[in-house]
Design a protein around this motif. Structure first.
Motif, PDB file in Angstrom:
ATOM      1  N   LEU A 150      38.454  44.065  48.272  1.00 29.46           N
ATOM      2  CA  LEU A 150      37.755  42.937  47.662  1.00 29.46           C
ATOM      3  C   LEU A 150      36.621  43.510  46.809  1.00 29.46           C
ATOM      4  O   LEU A 150      35.947  44.448  47.214  1.00 29.46           O
ATOM      5  CB  LEU A 150      37.175  42.085  48.797  1.00 29.46           C
ATOM      6  CG  LEU A 150      36.439  40.806  48.437  1.00 29.46           C
ATOM      7  CD1 LEU A 150      37.437  39.721  48.068  1.00 29.46           C
ATOM      8  CD2 LEU A 150      35.594  40.354  49.626  1.00 29.46           C
TER       9      LEU A 150
ATOM     10  N   LEU B  57      41.893  32.459  49.842  1.00 33.24           N
ATOM     11  CA  LEU B  57      42.557  33.380  50.756  1.00 33.24           C
ATOM     12  C   LEU B  57      43.264  32.586  51.847  1.00 33.24           C
ATOM     13  O   LEU B  57      42.815  31.504  52.226  1.00 33.24           O
ATOM     14  CB  LEU B  57      41.517  34.293  51.414  1.00 33.24           C
ATOM     15  CG  LEU B  57      41.065  35.531  50.646  1.00 33.24           C
ATOM     16  CD1 LEU B  57      39.918  36.208  51.391  1.00 33.24           C
ATOM     17  CD2 LEU B  57      42.215  36.512  50.492  1.00 33.24           C
TER      18      LEU B  57
ATOM     19  N   LYS C 226      33.895  42.363  43.112  1.00 35.80           N
ATOM     20  CA  LYS C 226      33.454  41.261  42.266  1.00 35.80           C
ATOM     21  C   LYS C 226      33.560  41.694  40.816  1.00 35.80           C
ATOM     22  O   LYS C 226      33.775  42.874  40.530  1.00 35.80           O
ATOM     23  CB  LYS C 226      32.039  40.824  42.621  1.00 35.80           C
ATOM     24  CG  LYS C 226      31.023  41.949  42.677  1.00 35.80           C
ATOM     25  CD  LYS C 226      29.723  41.460  43.290  1.00 35.80           C
ATOM     26  CE  LYS C 226      28.669  42.560  43.319  1.00 35.80           C
ATOM     27  NZ  LYS C 226      28.322  43.114  42.016  1.00 35.80           N
TER      28      LYS C 226
ATOM     29  N   THR D 210      35.671  46.994  51.000  1.00 39.93           N
ATOM     30  CA  THR D 210      36.192  45.964  51.896  1.00 39.93           C
ATOM     31  C   THR D 210      37.709  45.954  51.840  1.00 39.93           C
ATOM     32  O   THR D 210      38.313  45.227  51.056  1.00 39.93           O
ATOM     33  CB  THR D 210      35.660  44.568  51.474  1.00 39.93           C
ATOM     34  OG1 THR D 210      34.237  44.638  51.363  1.00 39.93           O
ATOM     35  CG2 THR D 210      36.043  43.507  52.492  1.00 39.93           C
TER      36      THR D 210
ATOM     37  N   GLN E  74      45.892  40.108  45.450  1.00 40.47           N
ATOM     38  CA  GLN E  74      45.447  39.240  46.539  1.00 40.47           C
ATOM     39  C   GLN E  74      46.470  39.237  47.676  1.00 40.47           C
ATOM     40  O   GLN E  74      46.109  39.301  48.848  1.00 40.47           O
ATOM     41  CB  GLN E  74      45.194  37.814  46.035  1.00 40.47           C
ATOM     42  CG  GLN E  74      44.742  36.893  47.169  1.00 40.47           C
ATOM     43  CD  GLN E  74      44.224  35.556  46.700  1.00 40.47           C
ATOM     44  OE1 GLN E  74      43.806  35.401  45.546  1.00 40.47           O
ATOM     45  NE2 GLN E  74      44.240  34.565  47.573  1.00 40.47           N
TER      46      GLN E  74
ATOM     47  N   TYR F 197      34.718  36.735  42.621  1.00 37.20           N
ATOM     48  CA  TYR F 197      35.360  37.754  43.427  1.00 37.20           C
ATOM     49  C   TYR F 197      36.702  38.134  42.818  1.00 37.20           C
ATOM     50  O   TYR F 197      37.268  37.387  42.014  1.00 37.20           O
ATOM     51  CB  TYR F 197      35.553  37.252  44.864  1.00 37.20           C
ATOM     52  CG  TYR F 197      34.270  37.290  45.638  1.00 37.20           C
ATOM     53  CD1 TYR F 197      33.934  38.410  46.392  1.00 37.20           C
ATOM     54  CD2 TYR F 197      33.368  36.233  45.582  1.00 37.20           C
ATOM     55  CE1 TYR F 197      32.738  38.471  47.084  1.00 37.20           C
ATOM     56  CE2 TYR F 197      32.169  36.281  46.268  1.00 37.20           C
ATOM     57  CZ  TYR F 197      31.852  37.402  47.021  1.00 37.20           C
ATOM     58  OH  TYR F 197      30.675  37.473  47.703  1.00 37.20           O
TER      59      TYR F 197
ATOM     60  N   PHE G 286      46.052  42.402  49.569  1.00 42.37           N
ATOM     61  CA  PHE G 286      44.842  42.334  50.398  1.00 42.37           C
ATOM     62  C   PHE G 286      45.097  41.437  51.610  1.00 42.37           C
ATOM     63  O   PHE G 286      44.663  41.747  52.727  1.00 42.37           O
ATOM     64  CB  PHE G 286      43.678  41.791  49.569  1.00 42.37           C
ATOM     65  CG  PHE G 286      42.389  41.688  50.345  1.00 42.37           C
ATOM     66  CD1 PHE G 286      41.599  42.809  50.564  1.00 42.37           C
ATOM     67  CD2 PHE G 286      41.966  40.469  50.872  1.00 42.37           C
ATOM     68  CE1 PHE G 286      40.419  42.714  51.291  1.00 42.37           C
ATOM     69  CE2 PHE G 286      40.796  40.373  51.608  1.00 42.37           C
ATOM     70  CZ  PHE G 286      40.013  41.501  51.818  1.00 42.37           C
TER      71      PHE G 286
ATOM     72  N   TRP H 155      37.581  33.635  42.982  1.00 47.10           N
ATOM     73  CA  TRP H 155      39.018  33.622  42.664  1.00 47.10           C
ATOM     74  C   TRP H 155      39.529  32.193  42.633  1.00 47.10           C
ATOM     75  O   TRP H 155      38.932  31.292  43.211  1.00 47.10           O
ATOM     76  CB  TRP H 155      39.816  34.459  43.697  1.00 47.10           C
ATOM     77  CG  TRP H 155      39.507  34.102  45.125  1.00 47.10           C
ATOM     78  CD1 TRP H 155      39.888  32.965  45.782  1.00 47.10           C
ATOM     79  CD2 TRP H 155      38.747  34.861  46.065  1.00 47.10           C
ATOM     80  NE1 TRP H 155      39.428  32.979  47.064  1.00 47.10           N
ATOM     81  CE2 TRP H 155      38.724  34.135  47.283  1.00 47.10           C
ATOM     82  CE3 TRP H 155      38.090  36.093  46.013  1.00 47.10           C
ATOM     83  CZ2 TRP H 155      38.058  34.600  48.409  1.00 47.10           C
ATOM     84  CZ3 TRP H 155      37.439  36.546  47.138  1.00 47.10           C
ATOM     85  CH2 TRP H 155      37.429  35.814  48.315  1.00 47.10           C
TER      86      TRP H 155
ATOM     87  N   PHE I  90      40.152  41.340  43.278  1.00 43.46           N
ATOM     88  CA  PHE I  90      40.749  42.396  44.091  1.00 43.46           C
ATOM     89  C   PHE I  90      41.142  43.566  43.204  1.00 43.46           C
ATOM     90  O   PHE I  90      41.556  43.363  42.061  1.00 43.46           O
ATOM     91  CB  PHE I  90      41.985  41.863  44.820  1.00 43.46           C
ATOM     92  CG  PHE I  90      41.662  40.663  45.674  1.00 43.46           C
ATOM     93  CD1 PHE I  90      41.208  40.839  46.973  1.00 43.46           C
ATOM     94  CD2 PHE I  90      41.781  39.378  45.165  1.00 43.46           C
ATOM     95  CE1 PHE I  90      40.874  39.742  47.752  1.00 43.46           C
ATOM     96  CE2 PHE I  90      41.449  38.281  45.939  1.00 43.46           C
ATOM     97  CZ  PHE I  90      41.001  38.461  47.240  1.00 43.46           C
TER      98      PHE I  90
END
Lengths: 476, 506, 506, 476
Positions: free
Chosen positions: A323, B5, A325, B489, A133, A332, A136, B1, A334
């Motif tokens: 990203l 973010l 799933k 993504t 994360q 979700y 990302f 998650w 990563f």
């Protein structure tokens, strides 16, 4: 509850002359039992396939002749490091692509989280969602700062990012001619040349305008042709100049179907237009100004970004986090993406051989960016602009000195020219405890013994700048 | 998650940063009488960057929570084969944090950095001694960069000699970086197969050698953990036709201080200081991939090299034959300092003993696994392995359909990091395991026990096993969705554009 | 438990420590020609201590995993009322780690510690200014130690005056340390009730005052978060009969920089630097409980005091009336340095603004909770609270049987730390909540939302709620077993003796 | 996924002159909205119950007149700390109860885990099992080192632990007479006196033997009577002497039904008999030698231990952690126990007012003990014994010097007496960069201007010791 009974038959251990604090099983009992289970009498039997004639007879002669304790090492290192001279009052005025920036304590605290720094590349995403994360987020934050769509998790530094960008452009365009602005950092020019050694590339350098410090657009126009894979320019360039001709350059480059590669200082983007806004195809740079400190030259953090373009992304070197799933679609998460570009899968057909990168530095840069936020980055860049311009103005007011040496607008770094060789000024400043600008006598592309490249950042107070200027003033 | 973010937490108008000397800015504006807005003109950025800002406490909490969702050597074993994930001593972290290292500018005059240069000089001497080479360049920031440097050195060597050699031999068991590096340096890669006993197939090697052969890139012990026992013979073959040997140092840990690549006949070698010499891996980097060479090849090393004259240390830029710079400045100083600390504290005897212990650990684990059904040790199971070993889960897959990947995920579910899987490519359902000397015996036994349990579970309920992991912060992730052109993504910016209605496909 | 005890992991014959200069020990034995065994004789310990030894990596992993099973401000809010759990700035940690502080021996000659003494001197001056006192002693290592010092100062003051005053007034809402400290100093504690509007009951106070009254220990704002608006009147009453006022500084955060205890009429005050001034709490300590006084009382402060003569800083040991030392040396230097950093960085205006923000946070939370059924704000709900507030879950308990403790455990289950519960004693089912200025608005809203959800769950399924927490590393623990004379187990040694068959009961 | 849309309408923020980096909601927008919800126009309305005459008109005059950034603070602190002198080559030879010991880097790394240091006292056990387990492990390890059954999680330091031990003994025995050995640390004597100010205790000091440095048993026997609550002795005492009369003392004390309180240096117990083995009732001490460093006097870690005795444990001050199980009986866990002794429940009837303690230091001590293990502690204590005896031997060989000054066997610290006032020797050593022993001219109970208290630990190499001895030798 399985308790290991420790309170019976405690024998004072025989003092071992060597203790391996980082090898837990290396005590005599464990070793003996493990060897027995393996089925050998002596550990050296495990080396019986090594030709005896090359087996070392003695341990290698490295270190200091014996094992050192932490305390002995600390004293030794302390005596060595006391020979270094750290400049903080005032901070160094050295430019040259790397400047003294302040590093918030919170960055170091985050980098000290050992789950981060002792982790491997997160090949197993489910057990390393935190790192993934962060990566990302780094990619995303850097993308928003650059206004580019895709950012990888890092290259080694600006120079190798630039070299890899050129290699990628050659793959994308299948052309071999590269045009490079003559005012880029000379060490980056060297690195590019090294990396292209095996590629039979044709590198052409475009002279810069000696008055403005900017790219000479006419010369550029004349150098690019239809065989050109890419044009590489830096904003700011080696002299700190923000070239305002970038839109024109982009137009020229794209007209010839070449790719436009731009190198940037990400911190400048608090006030300077983003490379995305003037149509860069690939952006490189170094995130060192974003909370990384000096480290005598490394580790830093090479930035690599591209537009949203199938070919560019597919030819991108390095690691990308995306990203995704869960398989069951419930959450979700990563994970590493587009790994088929990479060497561990594609081998000799990979986009690059890179595997270890500067990932931990991306953690630092991500934390730094969110600590400041967009507004904080704006304010900081603005303050640096003010300080560096104040320094240039004051140096320029010294008799027969010229600062900035070039008329192009600049950010953070600028060149100053003095009426006597800068080398002697530099030595005299050092005597006063001031680390002045970078002497340019032996630095291409200028090679001017009267010039120096200064860098002024948020770390420099007005008083620091005044001290520098006054000290130089006394020498002229 | 479970952790939002940063884009969900912050706002670009917020900031947790107090700028130095902010009280001076107004005065500076007054004195300068111009603003960046005016001076930059159309180069001024018209909106503030879309970077969410957080207060200090929010930054700390975000990254602290994310760190708790991460797994490194400080949490448990990371027995990834060929990655040499050993313990990273805390004393190295402490010393590398010293402001007398951290605050040094790379362009400081050499007399102001003599202490650090002395450290780097000693390190260079030690690495040369450990490898049996003459000189080392500390510049290369990673193993792959070291390989690239080495391959370029070989290329330039033959250019200088006027020989047109464009083939690089690489065993099929080699790390992926070897062929990739060779290719980047402009070589054609010639794959050499592995023989039944797990070493270079000598007949195939003979067949591959020609006047076009520039050299061979080898790692010894190889990725099966097996020592190339005919290495002297291989070196003779290459050298006799004027070709060179490059040593991939990733697998040095098990033989460090016991046998030296230089003595095996290698000409160039890189070392991964972030593996073998205790510097941390940092979730991917920074590393330090020092490259060393001997004889004439040493003149081709990337410059500058650390050097000493009298009692003064300096950077030697002399470069008659060298390939130039592989990166800016001198190298990744922080991991270099950590490697200095590591070698200084262990000394030669300590390094040697560490190597031996790592090999004991490998073979102890093999001994424990001999009684576990479902896994096999391909390529002469009786041969001792060195730093690592490669198991195959082929029997388990045949029996239950459970793959090496499933085994890996089941290990994660038990709170243990998985081994390297599906590598080397020559082993089906490969589980490539390297404990290093850092794992306690107890941990090695636990790992073997976990693999035994998984084999048992695979037989009882393979379907359930294929749905693991469950005890991790996320379930098994969808790789197809992650990589599909219409859903891939790589940044939040792309997600935002999609949410705004753009059709973005790669 | 999920992490084994060190006794299960280690062995006294193992060690992860490399002793300095161990290579000299043999020579030392030779030179001395005696051994400790001989010289100590029957005082020599005959077996090695039963301390399990671990390698460095095992130590790191054990404590890293245990840290991940712990919860502090860096993980999320810790809104414990009266505990002022604010964010601990990282810069303070960095500075306190400086070897030029950490490596100083307390008996070093003063001229070798002038830099640190200057810091402590400035801190002392600042704390005196902030509290409206004349001098401060940095010696006291915790708030309770400051209270003890204060109570002893009052005791000695009256002894010196020849007055026999043995009663200390303490409101029923006071922190438990107040009566405990008074008692340790030899006072009888006289409890003063709280009036309906949440402040000291003035009639009861009048009734309690006598020639035996030594003083009153007050915290203002009090533990309900309510400012004692008649404080000047209270001070007059006490002073007019010759008694003294002691200020418990635990609740200073909301008024810091806005109103000073000295100006309210207090004679002695302690400050919790580990609460109000950003030093961390450390899971229980170390703290720093600086005690300050004004006028004649300043002469009673525990010595040594930090002082300055010319430009030289020193410890002043002069002690005509003082109570002596409250501990060895000068105080808990590390949290003192952190408080110095905190005040230096915020400055007077920053401290004041922080206080205001903490009060806004308190009242914002109250505003959010007004619409939530199940909780009430006792004692004049319209009055603004300062640093903290006290909710009562009495309505919820009445309605559903769910208690304040159940609410606390349900909060833990949501990953949020519970408030202080069942305190102050004058509020039934008390939930005492202090966010400080460090909590983001978002977090305060989340906390209010969590309390709302819990009230809803309590109505839907009180039994399920009483079985929480589940999402924590352990379920709800058995307090009866923990404290029962036959099962109470304060050390592994006791457990071992029980397992060996001894009947141990307390 | 609820996303906060950030990319629209970004306005450059008005530069705020004050920014509160540690108060996240203190931005203008949040403040305004929060105040609106509260129902006030101005935050100061929330202070309308404060008497206006005492409201400050201006912010208090603290700090440096304005907010400082981290960088400004770092430079300021650096300029201050550069005035301190750190002794590491050689390390200080100062004794006096606290000595220079080495601290393994792993200890600092563990203390830097912010879940530990930013936690409150673990009143909510389920969310803080990690801390509680560490505390239980500290208690257990210390108990095994002392060979005592119950150890609390900490007192402030050795001195307050000693004072609290005496107070506990007075409560247990309901007697008011206290007998203290005359060779304890003088600062501890002062602290005991302070803490007993309110208790009308009768403190009697037993003179020590001027030849041996040990407790004079005859005098002790004569001082104790049936009104004596407790006897307090230290092993090692202020002079570093390991009193081998402790068994005799225990016998005398227990014969009079008094309690035997012993103060110890826990590191000495690697080679010295444990207080549990000679029948101590309460043991106090400081765990500073176990990985805590100097910190200019604090924080340290007060040890408090008792035998398994109902009265002693019930009268124990401070916090105790115990093993327990979950309500459903399925798992083990840790929680605070016997809290009814403590002030937050028992108020004025509590065993002590202590609440904040030195818990984080217990984490350090626990980590240190397991890093060394029993064998490592043994070896380390042995090495310190050898080094300190080597130093005493060499100093004693100097002309007309006497070292050790007392004949009793010692550990780590020892007193030396010189033919000229030590003060002048000390000053001269300082000039050479050596921090010598602690001058005893003004230190009770010796008050001898020719004497000094030296401490030699594992941090001192033979060369360090030789340097000290030779430097002194040149002065005599």
């Amino acid at each position: 509850m399985s308790i290991n009974w420790c309170n019976t038959a405690l024998q004072p251990r025989v003092s071992q002359s060597l203790r391996l604090p980082w090898a837990p099983a290396a005590n005599e009992r464990d070793r003996r039992e493990m060897l027995k289970r393996i089925g050998v009498n002596d550990a050296m039997e495990l080396y019986n396939d090594v030709p005896p004639e090359i087996m070392l007879k003695e341990p290698p002669n490295v270190g200091f002749g014996r094992q050192l304790s932490e305390w002995e090492l600390q004293r030794l290192v302390d005596s060595m490091l006391s020979k270094n001279k750290v400049f903080t009052d005032p901070p160094p005025f050295l430019g040259g692509g790397i400047c003294f920036h302040t590093v918030p304590a919170v960055i170091d605290a985050i980098l000290s989280r050992s789950e981060f720094y002792t982790a491997y590349t997160p090949y197993q995403p489910e057990i390393n969602q935190g790192l993934l994360q962060v990566f990302f987020e780094y990619q995303s934050l850097m993308a928003d700062l650059l206004e580019m769509d895709v950012v990888n998790v890092s290259m080694y530094d600006w120079s190798t990012a630039a070299a890899e960008a050129i290699l990628a452009a050659m793959r994308v365009t299948r052309k071999k001619r590269i045009v490079v602005a003559g005012n880029i950092h000379p060490e980056r020019m060297e690195v590019i040349e090294t990396w292209l050694l095996g590629k039979e590339a044709d590198i052409r350098v475009v002279e810069f305008d000696r008055e403005t410090g900017k790219v000479d657009l006419d010369r550029l126009e004349n150098t690019i042709d239809s065989d050109t894979a890419a044009v590489y320019v830096e904003v700011p360039n080696f002299f700190g100049v923000i070239d305002d001709g970038v839109e024109a350059i982009a137009e020229i480059v794209h007209r010839r179907k070449a790719l436009f590669i731009v190198g940037v200082d990400p911190l400048s983007l608090g006030i300077v237009r983003s490379p995305g806004s003037y149509e860069a195809d690939i952006v490189v740079g170094d995130a060192q100004p974003l909370g990384l400190g000096l480290n005598y030259g490394g580790p830093y953090l090479g930035i690599f970004a591209t537009r949203w373009d199938r070919k560019l992304v597919r030819q991108m070197p390095g690691r990308l986090i995306g990203l995704t799933k869960t398989v069951d679609g419930s959450e979700y998460g990563f994970t590493m993406i587009l790994q088929t570009r990479e060497q561990h899968i594609r081998r000799e057909k990979a986009t690059s051989n890179i595997t270890s990168n500067e990932a931990l530095m991306a953690v630092a840069a991500a934390a730094y960016m969110v600590l400041l936020g967009g507004s904080g980055l704006r304010e900081l860049a603005r303050s640096i602009w003010l300080r560096s311009h104040y320094a240039a103005k004051r140096l320029g007011e010294l008799e027969r000195a010229k600062a900035p040496q070039f008329s192009g607008e600049f950010f953070k770094e600028f060149t100053a020219r003095f009426p006597k060789p800068y080398h002697s000024i530099h030595r005299a400043l050092l005597e006063k405890g001031i680390m002045g600008g970078l002497p340019l006598a032996d630095k291409p592309p200028l090679m001017d013994e009267y010039s120096a490249l200064f860098c002024v950042t948020e770390a420099h107070s007005m008083k620091d700048i005044d001290r520098l200027v006054e000290a130089i003033g006394e020498m002229l | 998650w479970s952790e939002p973010l940063v884009y969900e937490l912050g706002d670009p108008n917020n900031s947790g940063f107090v700028r130095p000397y902010s009280h001076e800015d107004a005065e500076l504006e007054r004195i300068l009488d111009v603003t960046p807005e005016e001076m930059l003109g159309h180069m001024f950025r018209d909106s503030i960057p879309n970077i969410p800002g957080l207060s200090e406490v929010e930054v700390v909490r975000h990254f602290t929570r994310l760190s708790q969702m991460s797994y490194g050597v400080d949490v448990g074993p990371v027995p990834l084969g060929s990655c040499t994930m050993k313990y990273n001593p805390k004393i190295s972290e402490e010393i590398a944090r010293d402001p007398r290292i951290r605050y040094l500018h790379p362009y400081q005059d050499p007399e102001t950095v003599q202490g650090l240069l002395e450290m780097l000089y000693l390190l260079e001497r030690w690495l040369a001694e450990l490898t049996g080479m003459d000189r080392c360049s500390l510049q290369t920031p990673a193993g792959a960069a070291g390989e690239l440097a080495g391959a370029l050195m070989i290329r330039k060597y033959f250019i200088d000699k006027g020989e047109d050699r464009d083939e690089m031999l690489v065993p099929d068991s080699a790390h992926g970086t070897n062929p990739a590096s060779a290719a980047m340096a402009g070589f054609k890669v010639v794959r050499i197969p592995t023989s039944e006993n797990g070493t270079v197939d000598m007949e195939a090697l003979d067949a591959a050698l020609s006047e076009r052969t520039a050299g061979i890139m080898l790692t010894n012990p190889n990725t099966l953990g097996i020592f190339e026992d005919r290495i002297l013979e291989i070196a003779d073959k290459l050298h006799s036709i004027g070709a060179l040997l490059y040593y991939d140092g990733a697998n040095l840990n098990g033989i460090m201080g016991i046998v030296r690549p230089g003595d095996m006949g290698f000409d160039i070698i890189h070392l991964n200081l972030h593996k073998t010499f205790g510097a941390p891996h940092g979730g991917g980097g920074p590393g330090a991939g020092v490259v060393c060479a001997r004889g004439e090849l040493a003149e081709y090393l990337p410059r500058p090299l650390i050097a000493k004259k009298g009692d003064r240390y300096y950077w030697d830029y002399e470069c008659k034959k060298c390939i130039g710079r592989i990166r800016m400045f001198y190298g990744n100083i922080i991991p270099l300092v950590k490697a200095f600390v590591y070698i200084a504290m262990l000394g030669g005897r300590g390094l040697r003993e560490s190597a031996i212990q790592s090999v004991i650990n490998t073979n102890y684990f093999i001994a424990l696994m001999r009684s576990v059904d479902g896994y096999e040790l391909p390529y002469d199971p009786e041969k001792p392995r060195k730093h690592e070993l490669v198991l195959s889960a082929k029997p388990l897959k045949r029996e239950t359909g459970v793959t090496a990947e499933d085994v890996a995920k089941a290990l994660l579910d038990k709170g243990l990091h998985a081994p390297t899987i599906y590598f080397p490519l020559i082993v089906e359902e490969a589980l490539m395991i390297e404990f290093t000397e850092s794992e306690p015996r107890r941990q090695i036994e636990e790992y073997a026990g976990a693999l035994r349990e998984i084999a048992g579970e695979a037989r009882r309920n393979p379907t359930a096993l294929k749905q693991l992991p469950r005890n991790t912060s996320t379930g098994r992730l969808d790789n197809v969705y992650a990589n599909h052109p219409r859903s891939v993504t790589p940044t939040f910016r792309v997600l935002r554009r999609r949410l705004q209605g753009e059709q973005l496909s790669l």
